[in-house]
Structure formats: C-alpha cells, structure tokens
Design a protein around this motif. Structure first.
Motif, PDB file in Angstrom:
ATOM      1  N   ASN A 324       0.819  -1.215   0.000  1.00  0.00           N
ATOM      2  CA  ASN A 324       0.000   0.000   0.000  1.00  0.00           C
ATOM      3  C   ASN A 324       0.851   1.262   0.000  1.00  0.00           C
ATOM      4  O   ASN A 324       0.509   2.251  -0.636  1.00  0.00           O
ATOM      5  N   GLN A 325       1.946   1.236   0.722  1.00  0.00           N
ATOM      6  CA  GLN A 325       2.870   2.355   0.742  1.00  0.00           C
ATOM      7  C   GLN A 325       4.226   1.833   1.191  1.00  0.00           C
ATOM      8  O   GLN A 325       4.336   0.730   1.724  1.00  0.00           O
ATOM      9  N   ILE A 326       5.265   2.632   0.966  1.00  0.00           N
ATOM     10  CA  ILE A 326       6.612   2.187   1.280  1.00  0.00           C
ATOM     11  C   ILE A 326       6.795   2.133   2.798  1.00  0.00           C
ATOM     12  O   ILE A 326       6.550   3.116   3.500  1.00  0.00           O
ATOM     13  N   LYS A 327       7.229   0.987   3.267  1.00  0.00           N
ATOM     14  CA  LYS A 327       7.500   0.795   4.682  1.00  0.00           C
ATOM     15  C   LYS A 327       8.996   0.999   4.902  1.00  0.00           C
ATOM     16  O   LYS A 327       9.814   0.137   4.612  1.00  0.00           O
ATOM     17  N   LYS A 328       9.338   2.181   5.402  1.00  0.00           N
ATOM     18  CA  LYS A 328      10.742   2.574   5.458  1.00  0.00           C
ATOM     19  C   LYS A 328      11.575   1.673   6.354  1.00  0.00           C
ATOM     20  O   LYS A 328      12.798   1.572   6.175  1.00  0.00           O
ATOM     21  N   GLU A 329      10.955   1.009   7.311  1.00  0.00           N
ATOM     22  CA  GLU A 329      11.714   0.179   8.252  1.00  0.00           C
ATOM     23  C   GLU A 329      12.302  -1.067   7.596  1.00  0.00           C
ATOM     24  O   GLU A 329      13.244  -1.664   8.132  1.00  0.00           O
ATOM     25  N   THR A 330      11.751  -1.501   6.452  1.00  0.00           N
ATOM     26  CA  THR A 330      12.197  -2.767   5.859  1.00  0.00           C
ATOM     27  C   THR A 330      12.899  -2.601   4.512  1.00  0.00           C
ATOM     28  O   THR A 330      13.221  -3.600   3.873  1.00  0.00           O
ATOM     29  N   THR A 331      13.122  -1.366   4.065  1.00  0.00           N
ATOM     30  CA  THR A 331      13.756  -1.200   2.750  1.00  0.00           C
ATOM     31  C   THR A 331      15.173  -1.773   2.722  1.00  0.00           C
ATOM     32  O   THR A 331      15.644  -2.218   1.677  1.00  0.00           O
TER      33      THR A 331
END
Length: 1172
Positions: A324-331
C-alpha cells in the motif's frame, strides 16, 4: 700480533656470515612461534567508538625437504572489539573461534627459497579466506635481507602484490643480531592485490580516479634476525599497516585503519617427524588472492543456508510490506535478498520464477531484484524468459536495462550478451531492441576499461548493424547503431563511424543530418582512448561546409575531449577567424572561453592554449551575443511550438510517418540508456482528445475504465550504486571501501468516476455533464545510503559504517465534482486523521561488528556515544519550527543534530554523529474551508494557448493551497467559479478567497487579488493578499515586472498595511563582453522579522561545511550586510561556475557538472528559418 690477526679473522668470518643473511629455515629442525594479529577501525580521536578483530595462535614449522616445509596452526582464538577507545577491550567469540580453528588445523605446505615464500598448498576444502590468513603469517618469512648496502630499495612481490620496498639494516653489537626495517609503498604498487567491483552505471577513468583518490596506505615491518650457519633465523617480527580514507578527498578528518601483527620465536627443536598432510592442492604464492565476493555484501551478515527458500520468503514479505505504501523500516532488507540471490544456481532461479510469477506483486519484485545478480546466471535466466515469452516487453526492458548495465565486465558475459541481442523476442519490440543495443554498448565500454587492448570482436555486432543500415538506407538502424557505438567508445569502431561523416568517408555520404550528428557524437568516448585519430576526424568534419551547423558543433566538442595540442588549437583558431556562420563561430568561441577559464589540473595546458586563441579571436567575436545554450533552448521551444501549432492547424496528416516530431534521450556517466522518438502516432492520439472523438478511441476506453474503477500499484527497488574497492592487508584480511545507494519507490492510486447524464456519445458531450470523481492514493520512496570502511569476509565484518535514510511520503485523498460548461469545480478533501512525516533524513556513523557465529546479533556502536554527546556537543539540541495554518494544517520542521567540539575542522566530523531532520504535517480542527476563484469575463475569443496559460496559473494556486489543506479534520468544500480575460488596463484579473470556518462561525482566511498592469513589452504583475478576520490589518503586497524572460524583478512587502517588512528579489541574464550566458540573482532586505533573522543565522552555520562537502571553496570577505547574491555562468555545455556572496564570506566553485548532457538534434533549414 697473533691476537690482532685472530681478531681480524673473526671480523671477516662474521662479515661473510652476515653477507649471506637470507631468511632461512632448516628442514631438519622444528620452529615454534607465537602469533598475534589485530586490526582496528575508527577515527583516531579520543572518546570515539572503534571496532576490530584479533586472531591469536601458535605456529609450528617443520621440514619435508630443504625447500619444502609444513605449517601447522594450533590454539586459535578469535576476538572482537566494539566500543569506546581505551574503555573497551576485545571479547572472545567461541563459535567463530571453533570455525576458524577447524580450518587452520589442517596442514599447509609451502616452498621457501632464498628467503621468499613460493608455492602454498592446502586441502581442497580450505577456504580462500583461511589461505589468506596463512599468507599473513608466512609473510614474516618473506623478505630480501642484505648487509651491504645498509639502505637499499627494490621492487619485489609480497602479500600486497609487486610493490616498491625500502630496506634499512643495522647490526646490534651487543647481541650480534640484525635489525631490519622494511617499508612497503602500497600506494605505488605496479601490480596491486586489489579489486574494483560492482561499479554499476559508472566506470572510473584516469581523470576521475585522480580527482577521487582519497586513500593512503603504508606498512612497515621490523625484523630481529639471528645469524645461523644456514643464514638468518627470524627471532621476532612486527608489522604495522595504517590506512587513511576520506570520503571527501581532503587532508585530515579521515577514517583510519590500523593493522598490526607480531610473531615471536618460542623454541627451536631438532628433528621431528613431519605431519601427514594428505592430498593438497596448489593455492598460489604469497600474494593475497582477492575472491570475486559479490555475495559478501559488506553491510549484511546472515546465515546463507537454504538461500532459495529464504529469498522467496523475503521477496514475498517485501511485496507485502510495500503493498500500500513504502514501509521505510524494511527497505534495507533488499540487500539481504541481493545477497541470497547471488548464492543461487540457475535451476534455483527458474524454480523461484515458477513460484513467484503467478502473483503480480511478487513477480515485479523478483524481476527487479534478479537483475542484481550481475553475472551469467541473470543472462541465462532472461534468455529462458525471452524464449518462452512469459514476460511482457515492458518487463523485459526494465529488467534487461538494469541487468546489462550492472553486469561484471568479463569476456564470457560479453559473448552471452551478444546472444541476447540477436533473439527474436528482443527484435520484436522497438523499445526493447533499442534498450538492448544501448546496454550492450555500455557493457563493451566497461569491458574495454578493464581489458586493454580491447578486442574488436567485442563491438562487432554493433559495427555489423551500422553497416547493414548504411547498405539498406535504414535510418533507424544507422541511428541506433551509432548511438550504441557511442556508448561502447571502442577505437575499433572509428573506421565504421567515419563512413557516416562527410569529408571523412571514402565514399560520398548520403545520410540525414540526424545520422551525421549521431556519428559525430559516437566518437565522444573514443576520444579518450584514441585521441589522435579522433582529432583528425573532428577537424575534417569541422571544416566541411556541407554539414549542418549542429554537426560542426559536435565536432568541436569531440575535438576538445581529446585534449588537443597547441598546434591543433591554433589551426582551429585560424579557421574560426574566417567562419561566416555566426551560430557556429559563437559556439566555438564560447567553448574556447570556457576551457580557458578551467582551473582543473588535467586542463592546465589546454586552458593556456585556449587563452591564447581567445586573444586572437577577441576583436572578431567580442560583440557576438549568440549563445550555444540558446540554440538548445530554441530546439526545446521549437518542439513545444510545433506540437501547439499542429494542434491548431489541420494539415498534420501530410507529415511523413517515419520522421520524428521530437527526439529525447538520457545519459548517465556518459552512457546513453534511454532514447525515444515521438512520431505521427502521437498526433493520432491528440486527435482522439478532440470534442468530436467518438466512442472506441483510446481516451474513451480510459474513461470507461475509470467509470468501472481504476486501481493501480507500482513498486520498484533499485540498487543505484554499488561501488566497492578491496585490497590486501598485512594480516591477509581484505580491507574494503564500499558505497551503496538504493531506492525503493511506490505509487498507489485508486479512482472511480461517474458521469451524469451517462448517454454521452462524443467527448464534447461531457462538457455539460456532471462528472464526479473519487480518488485516493500515496506516492513515496525511501532512499538508503551507506559508506563502509572495514574488513569484510564471509566469516566476519568489522569497520566504520555511515548509514543514512531519507523517506518521502505524500498521501492523497479527494472527491471532485466538475462541470466544464458551468465552470464549476468542487473539491472535498477528507481530514488526515494523524500527523505524518512528509520527508525526513536521518544519519549516523557507527563502529560495526558482525560474525557468522551469531549473524542475527550484530554490534553497532555510534561513533559518538550518547554519554559524550551530553558533555562536549555543540549547542544544537532537538528543535522544532512549526507553522500552523488557519486551514487546519500545520507544517513543522524538526531537527536533532549532535556533533563534537572539533566538527569544524574537517567535513568528516560534520557527519560524525546523529542527525535527524524532518518536515512533519500536523493537524488542527476546522469544520470546512471555502475556496472561491473568480476571473473576469472574457472579452476575447479563447484560444488553446490562452486556455492553457490560464489553467496553468489556476492549477498552481490549487496545488499550493491543497498541499496545506490535506490534514483538515472535517470534510472541506471548495466552490470554484472562473472565466478568463486578457485585460489591458490595471484591473483585477483573478480574485481568490480562501476562508476557514470553525464551529463558532468565525471567518478567517485570506483574500488575494491579482492585477495585470502590463505596458508595452514590459510584463507586470501585482498581488495584494489581505488577512480576513476580526481586527485583521495584515497584508502582503507583491509587485513584479519582467522586461524580458531573462530580467525579472519583484518587491515583496508585508505586515500591517504592507509597511513593516520588505524584501526585493532580482534575477537577470547579465550582459557580459563575451558570448557566455550568465545569470545573476540578488535578494536584499531592509527589515525582516526577528524570527526570520534568528532562523537564518542558525542555518548559516552549516553553509561552510555543506559548501565544502559539495566541492566549493570559501573566502572570508565582507560583502553587503543585508544582501545575498549569486552568479551562475555557463562554463561549458555541461558545467557551470557558481559564486554565492553572503554578508560575511563568499563560496564559489568552477566547472560544476550538470546532471544532464546537452541535447543536439537537427531540423530542416526551412523549419529552422520558420522558427526564427
């Protein structure tokens, strides 16, 4: 007398013994040594974190024959260091100690001849990392010892490669031992044990390497040698290696490595039976062997058992995380996936495809990430996909483009890429075929950069394509082949390229200007590799009068890429004095001037030659005012103007199908990777947008899909940069400098439309229809950047690591009602429920330690720990700056910066510490917002250009306003009424009211009125914005004028009745004596609010450090006290000179590279005259 003779004989015997003092081992004896090696990484400053590793063991050497010896290692312990200098110590790692000990427990065989270690043998299952550790031990038995002279230099092979060595010897008169000092100049090795890997889109050329060299390494050995009957026995030895690395290429303020090792003789025993070594394999000599360690990514350490299953699981998880949107914690997990994929076999990739291809999200992630395997496995995988045709052309373009540009430059991969190029699937789609050709050219360029001379067979497919296009008069093949040859930059392509250039080709050239220009550009990179041939060609083309001026200009640019001699510059100058084409002459004069002003070392001589040429040409050219960048701008405007003209005329059907309307391309690091022609097909689509367009056209299909509901999601992980440099250390461990930069981008859009009445048959019927649209979505990306300096093996990692993250997220949700005939637009924007960060940046520098014994528990200590931040940190605590709007939304700037007292010394210390900055969107209760836009009635017929300009201005107002209203907690209502006019008198043109209504029915907002008091050729605009509310007398007044597009002024005043505060802004193209484009801008202020002064003062502290970070110089000089000015000068076709003057100092930089290359394309003379 007899005593004197006896003493003399003793001296002679001793001297002769020392003269043959080679390092020796007696195969009839057993030698036992204690060995210890350690390496540390940090900054070298007190109270800083550091990391390191230590290996301790016992060494036993016994003889198998006079020149062959057995090495046995026992009592191995491995320890890690991660903590504060002087306050932390090494701690044991039992699991890893056992693993390393198991490898070192196996016997090693080596040859020792004349003090040098030759062939090393080991069991087949011993890893190369273990062999390199053994090389570090054996290097203490590898030296050239002389007694005469006592100081000597020689080049010899060692663990670092073939390098210069400096020796100094001294005899200890008390012990009769010899002390030997050996210094190895690692920076000037003729053959260095080093490897560059994974340079992605760029290859470092000689000039780039000179500008970017920022690492200094030295190593010193100290030996104590005891003379024996056989020669010299090593009693003790010590080595110290130091390395300084600065990511900013400045002296001081660098990352530091200190590696040291020591070996002490414990005992020597007679005899001893050699160990049974079994079957051994030759593993090379003493030189450190660097493994092609693509899987050893220096930023991650994970258990690599069952890599396929783990890769599948992680790809599915990443797809879910970013659905749904970029999950910055897992990039950052993408790096783990890249590592796992690089461990897989061909069949593993095929099995993964079968499992992941069924789901669009999984499929897309897998195709994007498999491209980073960067060897023959990815080419084999794509070959299978193209044969089976189970990927779309769009998927193939994206995957092939990344895979080819990230391939390792190896001969077998070039051959495999040739097979890909010739596949029918590639040829079936023009965009895919173009991408394949360009990417192959880039691969050839990288291959030739590391293999000289480069075989012509590497570039032969592109030569064949160019010749085929010339024979068959196929302009598309000629053009694409030449652009691809330009990427390849192969000297063997010069003969083929000249066949397309008039005055150079053996036969008359009958090709279009477009192809001629492409042929000239195709020599841009070849100029670096065969400058003299390219110089001759460029001069001949420049002298041709039947070439289009654009081709002659390209010849000049290519010629100067070759660094021409003074004689050639003089020849060019003589011809320019007689040049009649003012465009060509002005371009050449400007180009000479730019080079004359260059201050870079590689252009020193050339700048002198050009300065002399300028003096000769000054009287002829000083009055010219035609700029080369203006020609480029005209081409851009020509393309836009042509489309607009085609939209208003009716004769577009007569245009030929095969002639492009617009050509566009993109280059990165000199490599062209994107090219597109927009041809007559575009006009068919434009026709479909006309009011008479019936159902069945592409636009109608899109409208019908929108009525059914549209849901679109796109994500893309991209490893933008993977730059790695590995080289040997004296311990046998590889030290690595790595830079990684990746982006994960995501877009999600959901929309549905309704039309009333629904019986529309043509697009024109929609003008009076009520159209409603519901939409929501989010656009975002997260950028991760790392710099690593440390030891990196498959067993352990330690070093300094800078880690930065910059996420951006923009959510959107709105409902719209549109009636074009009634000129009404209503927007309903629901409230944002929670605060969110629009954009943020965080960074810190760590001492890191990882080991495979416990991969899930890495150690990471901030380089400046928190307890020291509170003691010596500069006063930059957590600060918030918030602007709260009356419209239910607030924008806050948060930052938290922690630095040490000496951060002003060097740029490195500006990043050494915690940094967090963010722009945060906050909320405030508002019931509704009423926005009204009113234009005066139209007094002239409305044309497409008028409509476009008016709608563009209104859209900008909407955009600026809506950006600050997304977080209102209740639905927001906008009622817009507009028409258009072209007023000639100073009367209101546009009136905008934006009013916020709260629960008590109080009105608060702004009323803005725009005026158009233009006179003659001078364009003027006035704006008055007034605050609406109880006892409100705040106003802002803006008075702007433009005498030309390149001379703009504005006066901004605000406060009570627009009186207290004033700022003036000016931007103008300066009139310089030479044909060079100069833009000057100035901001002056008489009085501004104290809050603004304080904020600017705080920001000003960081300007010097950031300026130095980006390569600017600084001078301390007093400028105007209440003024900031900037000057931007076009230095060349792809660089500018920048000077910024602030009240207390000036920062400047010359030849700032632009992020794009100048575009050159040709038009027919009639079209060019028409545009003029």
């Amino acid at each position: 007398m007899r005593g004197l003779v006896f003493f003399f004989c003793c001296l002679v015997a001793l001297a002769s013994k020392y003269h043959s003092l080679n390092l020796t081992l007696n195969h009839r004896k057993t030698y036992e040594y204690k060995y210890e090696g350690e390496v540390k990484f940090g900054s070298g400053k007190p109270n800083r974190a550091e990391s390191g590793v230590r290996i301790q063991c016992n060494i036993k050497i016994s003889g198998e024959s006079p020149q062959v010896f057995i090495l046995q290692v026992s009592d191995v312990t491995f320890a890690e260091l991660n903590g504060i200098t002087g306050k932390s110590d090494f701690s044991q790692c039992p699991k890893l100690s056992q693993r390393i000990a198991a490898q070192l427990a196996k016997p090693f065989k080596f040859e020792h001849i004349n003090g040098h270690v030759r062939q090393i043998q080991a069991a087949p299952d011993v890893t190369e990392t273990t062999i390199n550790i053994v090389r570090g031990m054996l290097s203490f038995f590898h030296a050239t010892v002389k007694t005469s002279p006592t100081v000597y230099e020689l080049e010899e092979v060692g663990i670092h490669g073939m390098c210069p060595n400096n020796y100094a010897t001294e005899i200890n008169k008390q012990t009769n031992n010899m002390n030997v000092t050996q210094v190895v100049d690692i920076d000037h090795c003729r053959i260095k044990a080093a490897m560059q890997n994974g340079m992605a889109f760029a290859v470092l050329d000689k000039e780039t390497k000179q500008r970017g060299e920022s690492m200094i390494s030295t190593v010193q050995y100290l030996y104590t040698i005891q003379p024996t009957e056989e020669g010299g026995m090593v009693k003790s030895a010590y080595a110290l290696e130091q390395q300084h690395f600065s990511p900013f290429n400045v002296k001081g303020g660098s990352f530091r490595m200190e590696a040291k090792k020591e070996m002490v003789l414990i005992r020597v025993s007679e005899g001893g039976k050699p160990a049974n070594v079994g079957q051994l394999q030759n593993r090379g000599d003493i030189v450190h062997k660097l493994v092609n360690s693509n899987a050893n990514i220096p930023l991650v350490m994970q258990d690599l058992a069952e890599p396929k299953a783990k890769a599948i699981r992680m790809i599915k998880q990443l797809a879910e995380d970013h659905k749904n949107q970029i999950k910055k914690e897992t990039t950052e997990d993408t790096l783990k996936v890249y590592q796992l994929l690089r461990m897989l076999q061909d069949r593993d990739l095929d099995e993964m495809w079968v499992e992941l291809a069924r789901n669009n999200e999984h499929r897309r992630f897998f195709l994007d990430m498999v491209a980073e395997i960067n060897d023959d496995r990815v080419l084999k995988f794509l070959h299978k996909r193209f044969i089976s045709k189970d990927v779309s052309a769009n998927e193939a373009v994206q995957t092939l483009l990344i895979a080819m540009n990230h391939l390792q430059p190896r001969a077998e991969l070039v051959e495999k890429a040739k097979e890909i190029m010739n596949m029918e699937f590639i040829k079936s789609n023009p965009h895919l075929w173009t991408a394949a050709m360009f990417s192959f050219g880039s691969l050839v360029y990288k291959y030739c950069a590391y293999h000289s001379p480069c075989p012509q067979a590497a570039v032969q497919p592109l030569l064949n394509l160019a010749n085929e296009g010339l024979r068959n008069h196929n302009e598309t093949k000629m053009f694409i082949a030449l652009r691809a040859l330009g990427n390849a930059g192969h000297p063997g392509s010069i003969k083929t390229i000249t066949n397309f250039l008039p005055g150079v080709a053996a036969n008359p050239v009958d090709v279009s200007c477009r192809v001629q220009s492409a042929a000239m550009q195709a020599l841009r990179l070849t100029a670096r590799r065969d400058p003299y041939s390219v110089q001759e060609i460029a001069l001949k083309v420049f002298l041709q009068k039947n070439c289009a001026p654009e081709t002659n200009m390209m010849a000049i640019m290519v010629m100067f890429n070759t660094k021409p001699s003074a004689a050639l510059v003089s020849t060019l100058t003589a011809h320019l004095e007689r040049e009649k084409d003012i465009h060509l002459a002005s371009f050449a004069y400007s180009y000479l001037e730019n080079i004359a002003r260059s201050k870079t070392p590689d252009n020193h001589n050339l700048s002198i030659y050009c300065s002399l040429a300028m003096k000769s040409l000054a009287t002829t050219f000083e009055d010219f005012n035609v700029l080369p960048t203006e020609i480029i701008s005209q081409q851009k405007y020509f393309a836009i103007g042509r489309i607009m003209k085609l939209m208003e005329l009716k004769n577009w059907e007569s245009l030929p199908n095969d002639k492009p309307i617009i050509s566009a391309y993109s280059r990165l690091s000199g490599q062209e990777f994107f090219f597109v022609n927009i041809q007559k097909d575009l006009l068919e689509y434009i026709k479909a947008v006309s009011p008479s367009a019936p159902k069945g056209t592409p636009v109608w299909a899109a409208i019908e899909q929108l009525q059914k509901g549209l849901s679109w999601h796109w994500t893309k992980p991209l490893l933008n940069i993977e730059a790695r440099l590995l080289q040997a250390t004296t311990l046998g461990l590889p030290v690595e400098i790595a830079k990684y930069y990746q982006t994960v981008t995501g877009i999600t859009i959901n929309a549905k439309a309704a039309i009333n009445p629904p019986q529309a048959q043509h697009l024109g019927d929609l003008i009076n229809a009520d159209i409603s649209l519901e939409s929501e979505g989010v656009v975002g990306f997260t950028k991760d950047f790392w710099i690593f300096h440390g030891i990196n093996t498959e067993l352990f990692q330690c070093g300094s690591e800078m880690k930065s993250k910059a996420p951006v997220e923009l959510p959107m949700k709105l409902s719209a009602k549109i009636n074009v005939g009634k000129r009404v637009l209503e927007l309903d924007i629901p409230a944002c429920k929670n605060e969110f960060e629009l954009i943020s940046f965080s960074s810190n520098l760590y001492a890191v330690s990882r080991n495979i014994g416990d991969p899930e528990s890495p150690k990471r200590t901030p380089m400046i720990p928190d307890e020291f931040n509170s003691q010596q940190v500069q006063p930059t605590p957590l600060e918030d700056y918030c602007y709260t709007s009356m419209y239910g939304v607030g924008v806050c700037v948060d930052y938290d910066i922690r630095r040490q007292y000496f951060n002003n010394e060097y740029p490195l210390y500006s990043i050494m510490g915690f940094t967090h900055a963010a722009i945060r969107v906050a909320t405030k209760p508002v019931e509704k917002i009423h926005l009204e836009v009113q234009c005066k009635p139209a007094s002239h017929p409305l044309t497409i250009r008028h409509l476009y300009e008016t709608m563009r201005r209104i859209a900008q107002v909407f955009e600026d306003f809506c950006n600050v209203t997304c977080a209102s907690p209740l639905p927001v209502f906008y009622h817009l009424k507009f028409s258009c006019s072209h007023a000639t008198a100073p009367q209101p043109v546009v009136s905008i009211k934006a009013i916020a209504m709260s629960g008590n029915q109080n009105l608060e907002g702004f009323d803005m009125t725009l005026y158009n008091p233009s006179e003659g050729d001078t364009l003027k605009a006035q704006m008055i914005m007034s605050h609406i509310g109880d006892a409100a007398n705040w106003k802002m007044c803006v008075d702007a004028s433009a005498q030309s597009p390149a001379n703009v002024k504005a006066m901004i005043s605000w406060g009570a009745q627009c009186k207290p505060y004033k700022i003036s802004v000016m931007a103008a193209a300066a009139q310089s004596p030479a044909p060079r484009q100069t833009l000057e801008a100035k901001v002056e202020w008489a009085n501004v609010p104290e809050e603004m002064v304080n904020y600017c003062s705080r920001m000003e502290r960081y300007i010097p450090g950031m300026a130095l970070l980006y390569g600017f110089n600084q001078t301390s000089e007093s400028n105007a006290n209440q003024e900031v000015s900037a000057s931007i000068v076009c230095a060349s076709s792809d660089s500018i000179d920048v000077t910024i003057k602030l009240p207390k100092y000036t920062v400047f930089r010359q030849a700032v590279p632009l992020p794009f290359s100048s575009t050159s394309f040709c038009v027919e003379n009639t079209e060019r005259n028409e545009q003029a």
